[in-house]
Design a protein around this motif. Structure first.
Motif, mmCIF file in Angstrom:
data_model
loop_
_atom_site.group_PDB
_atom_site.id
_atom_site.type_symbol
_atom_site.label_atom_id
_atom_site.label_comp_id
_atom_site.label_asym_id
_atom_site.label_seq_id
_atom_site.Cartn_x
_atom_site.Cartn_y
_atom_site.Cartn_z
ATOM 1 N N UNK A 179 0.837 -1.201 0.000
ATOM 2 C CA UNK A 179 0.000 0.000 0.000
ATOM 3 C C UNK A 179 0.870 1.249 0.000
ATOM 4 N N UNK A 180 0.704 2.128 -1.013
ATOM 5 C CA UNK A 180 1.443 3.394 -1.019
ATOM 6 C C UNK A 180 0.798 4.395 -0.065
ATOM 7 N N UNK A 181 1.508 5.470 0.210
ATOM 8 C CA UNK A 181 0.960 6.507 1.082
ATOM 9 C C UNK A 181 -0.055 7.375 0.349
ATOM 10 N N UNK A 182 0.143 7.572 -0.957
ATOM 11 C CA UNK A 182 -0.765 8.417 -1.737
ATOM 12 C C UNK A 182 -0.837 7.864 -3.157
ATOM 13 N N UNK A 183 -1.878 8.287 -3.889
ATOM 14 C CA UNK A 183 -2.018 7.876 -5.279
ATOM 15 C C UNK A 183 -2.343 9.109 -6.119
ATOM 16 N N UNK A 184 -1.603 9.307 -7.202
ATOM 17 C CA UNK A 184 -1.746 10.458 -8.084
ATOM 18 C C UNK A 184 -2.418 10.011 -9.385
ATOM 19 N N UNK A 192 -15.744 11.517 -6.556
ATOM 20 C CA UNK A 192 -15.651 11.569 -5.096
ATOM 21 C C UNK A 192 -15.889 10.212 -4.445
ATOM 22 N N UNK A 193 -16.707 9.367 -5.079
ATOM 23 C CA UNK A 193 -16.942 8.037 -4.503
ATOM 24 C C UNK A 193 -15.629 7.262 -4.429
ATOM 25 N N UNK A 194 -14.833 7.343 -5.482
ATOM 26 C CA UNK A 194 -13.568 6.610 -5.499
ATOM 27 C C UNK A 194 -12.540 7.287 -4.600
ATOM 28 N N UNK A 195 -12.603 8.600 -4.479
ATOM 29 C CA UNK A 195 -11.723 9.264 -3.514
ATOM 30 C C UNK A 195 -11.991 8.722 -2.108
ATOM 31 N N UNK A 196 -13.286 8.585 -1.778
ATOM 32 C CA UNK A 196 -13.636 8.070 -0.450
ATOM 33 C C UNK A 196 -13.147 6.633 -0.263
ATOM 34 N N UNK A 198 -10.524 5.319 -1.673
ATOM 35 C CA UNK A 198 -9.073 5.377 -1.490
ATOM 36 C C UNK A 198 -8.741 5.804 -0.061
ATOM 37 N N UNK A 199 -9.451 6.819 0.431
ATOM 38 C CA UNK A 199 -9.206 7.277 1.804
ATOM 39 C C UNK A 199 -9.530 6.189 2.821
ATOM 40 N N UNK A 200 -10.548 5.374 2.515
ATOM 41 C CA UNK A 200 -10.925 4.302 3.435
ATOM 42 C C UNK A 200 -9.787 3.290 3.601
ATOM 43 N N UNK A 201 -8.893 3.265 2.653
ATOM 44 C CA UNK A 201 -7.730 2.376 2.758
ATOM 45 C C UNK A 201 -6.528 3.092 3.347
#
Length: 269
Positions: A179-184, A192-196, A198-201
């Motif tokens: 798992x990386x720290x961030x994804x660009x 926004x659904x997919x942002x959420x 990603x944040x959930x992980x």
């Protein structure tokens, strides 16, 4: 002059040979002696690098027939050889602290295709058939995973599958990391659904917003995935998809990612 790129080096062969499935020897009716695996692998690499059709593979170079090379590529892919090799190479980079886990970068340009499964009508190219390679890299451009879909598949739908496709990478004390720290990502992943998700992980999403001016600064980090696609297109067989069978094209993609990662390993010495 350096060696031809389809010649399997001793360094690469030492990593691949233990992963290849062993063929049982027939004693009663042994038949023709099979072409050695290393020579067949050279033939596969010849096709990957030059883009030549299987039936035109020059047998005078000792690779065996094009059908022999095709079958071995199919069998080795089914046995998970390329996935195992990739994980071995990633572990070596990780042990040397040469994987950048601070960020991952994703992209998925459409590819023209002549035929085959895992294709679809492009919504941006007058409905022409095509496929997409969804690629994720670390901050240095090393590709831990690639996914093949039809050209009509929306980029953002493959964001979570790409994150899931990162294998558990060993090489350092503790549990394997995946798992990386961030994804660009660019605007094609703006949802926004997919942002959420990603944040959930517990991963930070750095995704460009639609209808915003360029110059967000994400290009400072996203260029590495575009460079990795250029590396993939350096293998002529991958510039246009000729394979009807998706698994054969995926095998070429996986092998190419292994070769790119192996170059990174060689840079350690």
């Amino acid at each position: 002059m350096g060696a031809s790129p389809w010649i399997v080096s001793d360094d690469l062969w030492e990593r691949i040979e233990p992963l290849l499935p062993k063929r049982e020897r027939r004693f009663r009716y042994p038949g023709r002696k099979p072409v050695p695996d290393r020579q067949v692998l050279c033939g596969i690499l010849f096709v990957l690098h030059t883009g030549i059709q299987w039936e035109h593979l020059p047998q005078e170079l000792g690779f065996g027939s094009g059908m022999t090379c095709w079958r071995r590529l199919r069998d080795w892919n089914e046995a998970g050889v390329w996935q195992q090799l990739h994980e071995v190479l990633l572990a070596e980079l990780n042990a040397a602290a040469r994987l950048d886990w601070s960020r991952a970068v994703v992209d998925s340009p459409r590819q023209s295709v002549k035929r085959g499964l895992q294709t679809g009508p492009s919504p941006v190219d007058r409905g022409r058939a095509g496929s997409k390679r969804h690629l994720i890299t670390d901050g240095h451009g090393t590709p831990p995973a690639v996914i093949l879909t039809g050209g009509n598949r929306n980029d953002v739908t493959q964001l979570m599958p790409l994150l899931d496709a990162i294998p558990p990478v060993r090489g350092r004390p503790g549990r394997p990391r995946r798992k990386p720290q961030s994804v660009f990502a660019d605007r094609g992943y703006d949802h926004d659904i997919y942002r959420d998700q990603v944040r959930a992980r517990q991963i930070i999403p750095a995704i460009a917003r639609r209808r915003t001016p360029h110059g967000s600064g994400l290009g400072t980090y996203r260029w590495v995935v575009e460079r990795t696609f250029a590396w993939l297109h350096g293998f002529k067989r991958l510039r246009v998809r000729w394979e009807r069978r998706a698994d054969i094209h995926e095998a070429f993609l996986a092998l190419a990612c292994c070769l790119i990662t192996h170059r990174q390993v060689l840079s350690l010495t």
